[in-house]
Design an enzyme around this catalytic site. Structure first.
Site, short mmCIF file in Angstrom:
data_model
loop_
_atom_site.label_atom_id
_atom_site.label_comp_id
_atom_site.label_asym_id
_atom_site.label_seq_id
_atom_site.Cartn_x
_atom_site.Cartn_y
_atom_site.Cartn_z
N ALA A 197 11.52 6.43 -79.35
CA ALA A 197 11.12 6.80 -78.00
C ALA A 197 11.64 5.83 -76.94
O ALA A 197 11.61 6.13 -75.75
CB ALA A 197 9.60 6.87 -77.91
N SER B 174 14.36 3.86 -74.85
CA SER B 174 15.77 3.86 -74.41
C SER B 174 16.00 2.63 -73.55
O SER B 174 15.13 2.21 -72.79
CB SER B 174 16.08 5.11 -73.59
OG SER B 174 16.00 6.26 -74.40
N MET C 265 8.52 8.79 -72.77
CA MET C 265 9.67 8.07 -73.28
C MET C 265 9.88 6.83 -72.41
O MET C 265 10.26 6.94 -71.25
CB MET C 265 10.91 8.95 -73.25
CG MET C 265 12.18 8.16 -73.50
SD MET C 265 13.72 9.03 -73.17
CE MET C 265 13.68 10.27 -74.40
N PRO C 266 9.65 5.64 -72.94
CA PRO C 266 9.90 4.42 -72.18
C PRO C 266 11.40 4.22 -71.93
O PRO C 266 12.22 4.43 -72.82
CB PRO C 266 9.37 3.31 -73.07
CG PRO C 266 8.47 3.98 -74.06
CD PRO C 266 9.01 5.36 -74.22
N MET C 267 11.71 3.83 -70.70
CA MET C 267 13.08 3.51 -70.33
C MET C 267 13.09 2.07 -69.84
O MET C 267 12.39 1.73 -68.89
CB MET C 267 13.57 4.44 -69.22
CG MET C 267 14.91 4.05 -68.62
SD MET C 267 16.27 4.17 -69.76
CE MET C 267 16.34 5.92 -70.01
#
Length: 62
Positions: free
Chosen positions: A38, A40, A1-3
């Site tokens: 995915a 955030s 999950m990319p932040m």
């Protein structure tokens, strides 16, 4: 999950943050090969007196 964490000076409107969120998400989907769900993003407003570049507080700059 990319932040994605975006730190910037206060003053952007909700509309500006909404547009940034959309653009950043689209860029990450295109170039990071992931889905929008995915990605955030956290926006953090940092006061100018809490941000320094080259040893000088942003609040001290003209």
């Amino acid at each position: 999950m990319p932040m994605i964490r975006v730190e910037m000076f206060p003053g952007r409107t909700v509309e500006q943050k909404r547009a940034l969120a959309k653009a950043l998400t689209e860029a990450f989907v295109t170039h990071g090969k992931t889905t929008p769900e995915a990605v955030s993003i956290i926006f953090v407003d940092v006061a100018k007196e809490d941000w320094a570049t080259a040893g000088v507080l942003a609040s001290d700059k003209q």
